[in-house]
Design a protein around this motif. Structure first.
Motif, PDB file in Angstrom:
ATOM      1  N   GLU A  72      10.447  -0.880   6.685  1.00 21.60           N
ATOM      2  CA  GLU A  72      11.153   0.157   5.941  1.00 21.60           C
ATOM      3  C   GLU A  72      10.394   1.486   5.901  1.00 21.60           C
ATOM      4  O   GLU A  72      10.861   2.438   5.271  1.00 21.60           O
ATOM      5  N   GLN A 106       2.303 -15.408   5.869  1.00 22.53           N
ATOM      6  CA  GLN A 106       3.731 -15.111   5.825  1.00 22.53           C
ATOM      7  C   GLN A 106       4.420 -15.550   7.108  1.00 22.53           C
ATOM      8  O   GLN A 106       5.580 -15.982   7.077  1.00 22.53           O
ATOM      9  N   GLU A 153       9.792  -2.972  -6.671  1.00 23.59           N
ATOM     10  CA  GLU A 153      10.732  -3.885  -6.038  1.00 23.59           C
ATOM     11  C   GLU A 153      10.014  -5.153  -5.628  1.00 23.59           C
ATOM     12  O   GLU A 153       8.782  -5.202  -5.595  1.00 23.59           O
ATOM     13  N   TRP A 167       8.322   3.812   2.678  1.00 26.54           N
ATOM     14  CA  TRP A 167       8.909   2.481   2.456  1.00 26.54           C
ATOM     15  C   TRP A 167       9.803   2.530   1.212  1.00 26.54           C
ATOM     16  O   TRP A 167      10.956   2.109   1.230  1.00 26.54           O
ATOM     17  N   ARG A 168       9.262   3.050   0.131  1.00 27.36           N
ATOM     18  CA  ARG A 168      10.026   3.184  -1.105  1.00 27.36           C
ATOM     19  C   ARG A 168      10.151   4.664  -1.413  1.00 27.36           C
ATOM     20  O   ARG A 168       9.157   5.385  -1.461  1.00 27.36           O
ATOM     21  N   LYS A 228       5.691 -13.723  -3.377  1.00 24.38           N
ATOM     22  CA  LYS A 228       4.668 -13.029  -4.173  1.00 24.38           C
ATOM     23  C   LYS A 228       5.044 -12.949  -5.649  1.00 24.38           C
ATOM     24  O   LYS A 228       4.792 -11.943  -6.313  1.00 24.38           O
ATOM     25  N   SER A 280       9.265  -8.725  -3.196  1.00 29.50           N
ATOM     26  CA  SER A 280       9.221  -9.328  -1.864  1.00 29.50           C
ATOM     27  C   SER A 280       9.109 -10.834  -2.044  1.00 29.50           C
ATOM     28  O   SER A 280       8.561 -11.297  -3.055  1.00 29.50           O
ATOM     29  N   HIS A 339       5.369  -3.027  -4.991  1.00 32.45           N
ATOM     30  CA  HIS A 339       5.883  -4.196  -5.701  1.00 32.45           C
ATOM     31  C   HIS A 339       5.894  -4.009  -7.219  1.00 32.45           C
ATOM     32  O   HIS A 339       6.307  -4.910  -7.946  1.00 32.45           O
ATOM     33  N   VAL A 360       8.527  -7.097   8.300  1.00 36.01           N
ATOM     34  CA  VAL A 360       8.378  -7.378   6.869  1.00 36.01           C
ATOM     35  C   VAL A 360       7.547  -6.300   6.187  1.00 36.01           C
ATOM     36  O   VAL A 360       7.947  -5.729   5.171  1.00 36.01           O
TER      37      VAL A 360
END
Length: 256
Positions: free
Chosen positions: A215, A196, A143, A253-254, A148, A145, A140, A211
């Protein structure tokens, strides 16, 4: 990767990821200082590492408490070689549901705490001509979410702080980097799963598989060991060739 008696301060080091990093640093030969708002837990964690380590009481949002804690470290060891700004919390809500106090609390612990601890150690690092400052960011930091906003904003801010200090401190032997983990199954993350699920109107299983891990390349959580080994790599890296950077530890994920 050896720390060879380097003095390493870890905020929020009494539990979770911070404690695993403390163990990793101690195993690599570092002298570890556990800085935590829970002083009893900090002392207990430090004792669990063996001889030569110390716990200090530190509220990272309190400038006086931060300075007093770092002063105690310098008085005890004579130097500070590594700072890991790791203390953090999470509150999960939609932007319009956050109170200002909740926003400030999250941002203050993550971002103000990083600034205050960096400010406190930099004069010593500059005087000794060396030092490493590491920030516990997140995917984060790169990027966003949903739910948050203050956390994402603070983690983005760490990137700017790290890069600024890298520019200011490079010729003084100080480097800075940001570690950006994906979801690590700590109590902080486990608490988010039902929150969540409720806010997004989906099952807890879908929160995890879609979620949090949707990814990733293998639907696996990042482990505390994954993060600790990455932090140790950055703490022992020998030159300014790696400064002002971020390393993502997220099972794909990233990808940058």
């Amino acid at each position: 990767m050896k720390l060879d008696d380097k003095v390493c301060v870890i905020t929020g080091g009494a539990s979770g990821i911070g404690l695993e990093i403390a163990r990793c640093f101690a195993d690599a030969g570092g002298k570890v200082v556990i800085a935590d708002i829970d002083f009893d837990a900090a002392e207990k964690a430090a004792k669990s590492l063996g001889e030569g380590h110390m716990g200090v009481n530190m509220d990272v949002t309190d400038p006086d408490a931060v300075q007093q804690g770092i002063d105690k470290v310098i008085e005890t060891y004579g130097r500070v070689d590594v700072l890991l700004s790791n203390a953090g919390i999470q509150i999960v809500k939609r932007v319009e549901e956050f109170t200002y106090d909740e926003w400030r609390k999250v941002v203050s612990i993550h971002l103000d705490g990083a600034f205050l601890t960096s400010k406190a150690v930099l004069p010593q690092m500059y005087a000794q001509g060396s030092g490493t400052i590491l920030y516990m960011g997140s995917v984060h930091s790169q990027e966003a979410s949903a739910l948050k906003a203050p956390y994402v904003s603070a983690k983005h801010g760490l990137m700017g702080l790290a890069r600024t200090i890298a520019k200011e401190g490079g010729d003084k032997g100080v480097r800075t980097n940001v570690i950006c983990p994906g979801f690590v199954k700590t109590p902080l993350v486990e608490k988010q799963i039902p929150e969540q699920a409720r806010d997004l109107g989906i099952s807890e299983e879908d929160v995890v598989n879609k979620v949090m891990l949707g990814e990733t390349v293998d639907k696996e959580f990042t482990t505390v060991e994954d993060v600790a080994h990455t932090v140790l790599f950055l703490a022992t890296f020998p030159s300014n060739a790696l400064t002002g950077q971020s390393i993502v530890v997220s099972h794909g994920w990233r990808m940058d």
